[in-house]
Design a protein around this motif. Structure first.
Motif, PDB file in Angstrom:
ATOM      1  N   ILE A  77      40.766  35.635  62.551  1.00  0.00           N
ATOM      2  CA  ILE A  77      41.437  36.770  61.905  1.00  0.00           C
ATOM      3  C   ILE A  77      42.934  36.659  62.201  1.00  0.00           C
ATOM      4  O   ILE A  77      43.335  36.492  63.355  1.00  0.00           O
ATOM      5  CB  ILE A  77      40.897  38.119  62.439  1.00  0.00           C
ATOM      6  CG1 ILE A  77      39.392  38.254  62.131  1.00  0.00           C
ATOM      7  CG2 ILE A  77      41.684  39.276  61.833  1.00  0.00           C
ATOM      8  CD1 ILE A  77      38.758  39.515  62.686  1.00  0.00           C
TER       9      ILE A  77
ATOM     10  N   ILE B 278      46.050  41.709  56.949  1.00  0.00           N
ATOM     11  CA  ILE B 278      45.124  41.062  57.881  1.00  0.00           C
ATOM     12  C   ILE B 278      44.068  40.338  57.050  1.00  0.00           C
ATOM     13  O   ILE B 278      43.486  40.910  56.126  1.00  0.00           O
ATOM     14  CB  ILE B 278      44.467  42.083  58.835  1.00  0.00           C
ATOM     15  CG1 ILE B 278      45.563  42.771  59.677  1.00  0.00           C
ATOM     16  CG2 ILE B 278      43.453  41.391  59.751  1.00  0.00           C
ATOM     17  CD1 ILE B 278      45.054  43.854  60.608  1.00  0.00           C
TER      18      ILE B 278
ATOM     19  N   GLU C  79      40.678  37.622  57.093  1.00  0.00           N
ATOM     20  CA  GLU C  79      39.628  36.997  57.897  1.00  0.00           C
ATOM     21  C   GLU C  79      39.012  35.884  57.042  1.00  0.00           C
ATOM     22  O   GLU C  79      38.342  36.175  56.037  1.00  0.00           O
ATOM     23  CB  GLU C  79      38.557  38.039  58.257  1.00  0.00           C
ATOM     24  CG  GLU C  79      37.375  37.445  59.013  1.00  0.00           C
ATOM     25  CD  GLU C  79      36.283  38.489  59.257  1.00  0.00           C
ATOM     26  OE1 GLU C  79      36.399  39.618  58.761  1.00  0.00           O
ATOM     27  OE2 GLU C  79      35.319  38.140  59.949  1.00  0.00           O
TER      28      GLU C  79
ATOM     29  N   LEU D 107      41.283  41.830  54.701  1.00  0.00           N
ATOM     30  CA  LEU D 107      40.784  43.037  55.365  1.00  0.00           C
ATOM     31  C   LEU D 107      41.673  44.245  55.078  1.00  0.00           C
ATOM     32  O   LEU D 107      41.187  45.354  54.931  1.00  0.00           O
ATOM     33  CB  LEU D 107      40.682  42.817  56.879  1.00  0.00           C
ATOM     34  CG  LEU D 107      39.695  41.738  57.356  1.00  0.00           C
ATOM     35  CD1 LEU D 107      39.678  41.676  58.879  1.00  0.00           C
ATOM     36  CD2 LEU D 107      38.280  42.007  56.827  1.00  0.00           C
TER      37      LEU D 107
ATOM     38  N   ILE E   6      41.984  39.916  66.815  1.00  0.00           N
ATOM     39  CA  ILE E   6      42.947  39.135  66.014  1.00  0.00           C
ATOM     40  C   ILE E   6      43.304  37.849  66.779  1.00  0.00           C
ATOM     41  O   ILE E   6      43.613  37.895  67.967  1.00  0.00           O
ATOM     42  CB  ILE E   6      44.217  39.962  65.711  1.00  0.00           C
ATOM     43  CG1 ILE E   6      43.838  41.185  64.868  1.00  0.00           C
ATOM     44  CG2 ILE E   6      45.262  39.131  64.981  1.00  0.00           C
ATOM     45  CD1 ILE E   6      44.989  42.147  64.643  1.00  0.00           C
TER      46      ILE E   6
END
Lengths: 194, 326
Positions: free
Chosen positions: B3, B18, B20, B25, B70
């Motif tokens: 991530i 963000i 993934e 996301l 993350i």
């Protein structure tokens, strides 16, 4: 045989030893602009080809011309793209030097626009469609910059550049000044935020 | 599963996201709007500095994940406006240190390309990248992106903005000029400057401004003619690069890629050449955080991270300087 280039169809008539280059309309651009581009480029191409030959740069002889078509002699050979080496690119440097000295900028110096005749051991320059009369350092610098950009597709491009420069300097007294400009052109026209 | 949080802020748009693996996301942007005139680098950076906290906390909230999950923080390290780059870099470094995760410095141009490939499924396309400051024809050759052609002076977006500013049209000028151009009926001859694989816009813009100022022609006709010339130049060079490299895919990216007339011209050219035309959703054409997060993820997986002390921004970073290891 017809080769469909990005700008024109080029018909090779081997039997009669002629090449017919016809600029085709582009559907993506409006007719008015399309007509201007094709007409102007055809006219300038023919005139400059003849002028380059006068100063010792081999170009095909023109047999006939209309608003969008040039009929010229066929050169037997291969493109420099296929056979490039340091000796040949040095010769290209001489050709370009002679043209620049005469005030001609080719405008599309790529190795696909150079035909090597092994029979004569001569390099012909072709495709003068983007050529113009231009005695400014800027125009000459861009001419060489364009070629150097294209040479990056070869792994030994630094050697090729060196050889080109050797030939160019040999025939053109303002070579240094142009090459300085080439360096400047490489640095600018990129990101100038600050 | 990796991530990555990515932050974009090279110019007008401050945006974070963000990502993934193959899923977005969250994403959130707070763009800078100049009060008048063009983008002022210092004002833009000030706006980014004010908004960055909100942008980052919003993407963290929206993604609904534990920040501990993350794996990396990516930011656009260049090219772009120095003050803007530095603002974003500072935030990215802080996050990297705070969460104790690797920092990834992403080339902004390459991020435009990678997100385009990802979202469209293009495999090995030639790329026309057109934004405010950038106008380039790019292709992957070996492990590097090679620039086949580019502007010799200003980018296409800045060229159109310069024209629109002369008539007090607010930034960004592109969409407004596109509307004016639709009302144009008459083509006016303007400079058309292609030099081999490169092109130039400054002479065209000056001539266009003069044509309106002399009151010989309407702004509609000039906008129309300006677009026709500028876009024809771009399409011509793109077509030549496609022919030269014998490529059968074209990817359009960058903010100016949202222009319908440019897209139409490229589509026609591609049809005639039997080339597949790809363009991501308009939302991901312009600068966005998702492209930085996604490219950062590709880089992280290839082990390309950067130490905080080496993470100086690079305002003139060129795409051909990056080795593509993914």
């Amino acid at each position: 045989m017809v080769i469909k280039g990005a700008e024109a169809d080029v018909e090779f008539d081997e039997d009669n030893g002629i090449v017919i280059k016809k600029r085709l309309p582009k559907r993506y651009r409006i007719k008015q602009l399309d007509d201007i581009i094709r007409r102007e480029r055809t006219k300038i191409e023919a005139k400059i080809m003849a002028d380059a030959r006068k100063v010792g740069v081999p170009t095909p002889i023109i047999l006939d011309i209309t608003y969008d078509t040039i009929k010229m002699e066929l050169i037997n050979g291969v493109t420099l793209k296929e056979v490039i080496d340091e000796r040949l690119i040095e010769r290209v440097g001489e050709h370009v030097g002679k043209m620049h000295k005469r005030g001609i900028v080719h405008g599309d110096l790529t190795t696909a626009n150079m035909i090597y005749s092994s029979e004569e051991d001569v390099i012909y320059l072709i495709d003068f469609g983007l050529s113009r009369y231009d005695e400014e350092m800027e125009g000459r610098g861009v001419d060489i910059h364009v070629l150097f950009q294209m040479l990056h597709i070869y792994d030994n491009y630094d050697k090729l550049e060196e050889s080109f420069i050797k030939g160019y300097k040999k025939v053109f007294d303002k070579a240094e000044e142009v090459l300085d400009r080439v360096k400047k052109i490489e640095k600018r026209g990129r990101y100038k935020h600050e | 599963m990796n991530i990555v949080l990515g932050i974009e802020g090279t110019a007008w748009n401050l945006s974070a996201a963000i990502v993934e693996e193959d899923k977005i996301l969250s994403e959130y942007s707070l763009p800078y709007q100049p009060v008048g005139g063009g983008i002022h680098p210092r004002d833009a950076a000030q706006s980014h500095a004010t908004n960055i906290k909100k942008v980052i906390s919003t993407v963290l909230d929206k993604a609904d994940i534990d920040p501990k999950n993350i794996n990396g923080v990516a930011f656009s390290i260049g090219p772009g406006m120095g003050p803007c780059l530095r603002t974003v870099a500072t935030a990215a470094r802080a996050l990297s240190l705070l969460l104790d995760i690797p920092l990834i410095g992403v080339n902004h141009c390459i991020a435009h390309i990678e997100i385009g490939k990802w979202l469209t499924g293009a495999k090995n396309p030639l790329i026309l990248y057109v934004s405010g400051a950038n106008s380039q024809v790019i292709g992957l050759r070996g492990r590097r992106y090679n620039i086949y052609g580019e502007t010799l002076d200003i980018g296409i977006g800045n060229a159109i903005d310069k024209f629109s500013r002369a008539f007090n049209i607010r930034h960004p000028g592109g969409p407004k000029i596109e509307e004016l151009a639709k009302k144009g009926e008459r083509y006016i001859k303007l400079p058309y400057v292609v030099k081999g694989m490169d092109f130039s816009f400054s002479g065209l813009v000056t001539a266009a401004i003069n044509a309106v100022n002399r009151e010989e022609f309407s702004i509609y006709d000039v906008s129309f003619s300006l677009q026709e010339n500028a876009f024809s130049m771009l399409v011509e060079v793109t077509e030549r690069a496609l022919a030269y490299t014998d490529t059968h895919e074209l990817l359009l990216t960058g903010g100016v890629g949202a222009n319908s007339r440019l897209r139409e011209m490229l589509k026609i050219m591609c049809e005639d050449r039997d080339v597949k035309f790809f363009a991501p959703d308009k939302k991901y054409m312009g600068d966005n955080g998702v492209m930085i997060a996604y490219t950062g993820l590709l880089m992280l997986k290839s082990g390309i991270t950067i130490k905080v002390e080496d993470s100086t921004v690079r305002p003139n970073f060129r795409p051909d300087e990056v080795e593509i290891k993914w």
